[in-house]
Design a protein around this motif. Structure first.
Motif, short mmCIF file in Angstrom:
data_model
loop_
_atom_site.label_atom_id
_atom_site.label_comp_id
_atom_site.label_asym_id
_atom_site.label_seq_id
_atom_site.Cartn_x
_atom_site.Cartn_y
_atom_site.Cartn_z
N SER A 97 0.88 -1.37 0.16
CA SER A 97 -0.05 0.31 -0.28
C SER A 97 0.97 1.66 0.03
O SER A 97 0.08 2.76 -0.66
N ARG A 98 2.01 0.97 0.45
CA ARG A 98 2.91 2.45 0.53
C ARG A 98 3.24 2.42 -0.75
O ARG A 98 4.08 4.10 -1.14
N THR A 99 2.93 1.26 -1.36
CA THR A 99 3.99 2.18 -2.60
C THR A 99 2.93 1.97 -3.99
O THR A 99 3.64 2.31 -4.71
N LEU A 100 1.98 2.00 -3.74
CA LEU A 100 0.78 2.15 -4.45
C LEU A 100 0.17 3.54 -5.10
O LEU A 100 0.48 3.81 -6.72
N ARG A 101 0.87 4.19 -4.57
CA ARG A 101 1.06 5.65 -4.97
C ARG A 101 1.71 6.45 -5.84
O ARG A 101 2.17 7.32 -7.20
N HIS A 102 2.82 5.43 -5.91
CA HIS A 102 4.30 5.34 -7.04
C HIS A 102 3.70 4.76 -8.10
O HIS A 102 4.56 4.81 -9.40
N ALA A 103 2.57 3.74 -8.21
CA ALA A 103 2.76 3.28 -9.25
C ALA A 103 1.16 3.24 -10.35
O ALA A 103 1.09 4.58 -10.04
N THR A 104 1.37 2.91 -11.57
CA THR A 104 0.84 3.43 -12.65
C THR A 104 0.48 1.73 -13.13
O THR A 104 0.51 0.78 -13.12
N LEU A 105 -1.03 2.30 -13.02
CA LEU A 105 -2.07 1.23 -13.45
C LEU A 105 -1.55 0.89 -15.12
O LEU A 105 -2.54 1.49 -15.97
N THR A 106 -1.56 0.11 -15.84
CA THR A 106 -1.75 -0.51 -17.19
C THR A 106 -2.56 -1.15 -18.12
O THR A 106 -2.31 -2.30 -17.77
N VAL A 107 -3.30 -0.77 -18.54
CA VAL A 107 -4.28 -1.33 -19.07
C VAL A 107 -3.45 -2.16 -20.16
O VAL A 107 -3.79 -1.24 -20.99
N THR A 108 -4.03 -3.31 -20.47
CA THR A 108 -3.43 -3.75 -21.96
C THR A 108 -4.51 -5.19 -22.37
O THR A 108 -4.58 -5.78 -20.96
N HIS A 109 -5.25 -5.61 -23.08
CA HIS A 109 -5.71 -6.67 -23.42
C HIS A 109 -5.01 -7.91 -23.48
O HIS A 109 -4.10 -8.07 -23.77
N PRO A 110 -5.10 -8.61 -22.86
CA PRO A 110 -6.59 -9.17 -21.93
C PRO A 110 -6.47 -8.59 -20.09
O PRO A 110 -7.10 -9.10 -19.05
N ARG A 111 -5.49 -8.19 -19.64
CA ARG A 111 -4.85 -7.92 -18.26
C ARG A 111 -4.60 -6.27 -18.09
O ARG A 111 -3.40 -5.72 -18.88
N ALA A 112 -4.68 -6.11 -16.65
CA ALA A 112 -4.19 -4.68 -15.99
C ALA A 112 -3.28 -5.35 -15.26
O ALA A 112 -2.88 -6.42 -14.82
N ARG A 113 -2.03 -4.44 -15.43
CA ARG A 113 -1.04 -4.54 -14.32
C ARG A 113 -0.10 -3.48 -14.04
O ARG A 113 -0.26 -2.08 -14.46
N LEU A 114 0.30 -3.46 -12.67
CA LEU A 114 0.99 -2.41 -12.04
C LEU A 114 2.26 -2.13 -12.64
O LEU A 114 3.03 -2.83 -12.75
N THR A 115 2.83 -1.00 -12.88
CA THR A 115 3.55 -0.75 -13.14
C THR A 115 4.70 0.53 -11.77
O THR A 115 4.04 1.12 -11.64
N TRP A 116 5.92 0.63 -11.80
CA TRP A 116 6.68 1.23 -10.88
C TRP A 116 7.51 2.22 -11.53
O TRP A 116 8.49 1.82 -12.28
N PRO A 117 8.02 3.15 -11.16
CA PRO A 117 9.12 4.51 -11.69
C PRO A 117 10.80 2.78 -11.41
O PRO A 117 10.71 2.52 -10.01
N ARG A 118 11.34 3.37 -11.88
CA ARG A 118 12.59 2.37 -11.90
C ARG A 118 13.82 2.81 -11.62
O ARG A 118 14.77 2.57 -11.25
N VAL A 124 11.61 -1.75 -6.25
CA VAL A 124 12.28 -2.71 -5.84
C VAL A 124 10.92 -3.30 -4.56
O VAL A 124 10.13 -4.28 -5.13
N LEU A 125 10.04 -2.55 -4.30
CA LEU A 125 9.68 -2.79 -3.13
C LEU A 125 7.82 -2.91 -3.29
O LEU A 125 7.33 -3.76 -3.02
N GLY A 126 7.74 -1.41 -4.06
CA GLY A 126 5.74 -2.17 -5.32
C GLY A 126 6.29 -3.26 -5.84
O GLY A 126 6.02 -3.84 -5.41
#
Length: 188
Positions: A97-118, A124-126
């Motif tokens: 939950s602490r890292t979610l504010r830095h995440a981006t939700l990327t939606v690509t068919h057929p599924r969505a995924r979270l990505t974080w700054p590198r 790493v924690l995200g």
């Protein structure tokens, strides 16, 4: 030196960055994340960060090691068909939950995924915490195993993807081969 990636899930590979988990008098445990540069190398090999300066700060390594141990205790309990310690599950969820504010939700068919700054702690924690939460929420927990190792000395975690759920070792080349040799010698 990097540990082999045998866990089958990012969070399990991260938990396996110290080993063997069960000590023997003749085999000392190795800490693969003993320094911040070790952590950066592991993250680069896992394609979580870009470059040697992606992670910095005095608190990143202890935070990562705390998360790693919470993940190991949680999934070792799951593999033993025990309830994971509430504090460890809460630690994983807190890191997530602490890292979610830095995440981006990327939606690509057929599924969505979270990505974080590198760069930064969330790099790493995200992804590691997200992998653990995802495995706990949606994974087949009956497939999580703890490698018995040679003379019960490994303790690495892995996700058994075999069709008949029969995988026993983190790796046949590492722990499985030792057991085969031991059984062969016992027969001879």
């Amino acid at each position: 030196m990097q540990p082999p990636r045998l866990g089958g899930r990012l969070c399990l590979d991260f938990a396996n960055t110290v080993g063997p988990r069960r000590s023997r008098p003749d085999k000392a445990s190795h800490e693969y994340l003993g320094t911040l540069p070790d952590l950066v190398r592991w993250c680069a090999a896992a394609e979580l960060v870009d470059g040697p300066y992606a992670l910095h700060g005095d608190d990143i390594l202890p935070r990562c090691l705390d998360l790693r141990e919470a993940i190991h205790r949680t999934f070792a309990a799951v593999a033993a068909d025990r309830r994971p310690p509430d504090q460890d599950v809460a630690s994983i969820l807190h890191a997530h939950s602490r890292t979610l504010r830095h995440a981006t939700l990327t939606v690509t068919h057929p599924r969505a995924r979270l990505t974080w700054p590198r760069t930064g702690p969330s790099a790493v924690l995200g992804p590691v915490a997200d992998s653990a939460v995802d495995l706990l929420r949606a994974g087949d927990l009956d497939r999580i195993r703890v490698c018995p190792g040679h003379d019960d000395s490994c303790g690495w975690l892995f996700y058994d993807t075999t069709k008949n759920r029969s995988r026993r070792w983190c790796s046949m080349d590492l722990c499985g081969a030792h057991d085969k040799v031991r059984r062969h010698r016992a027969r001879a």
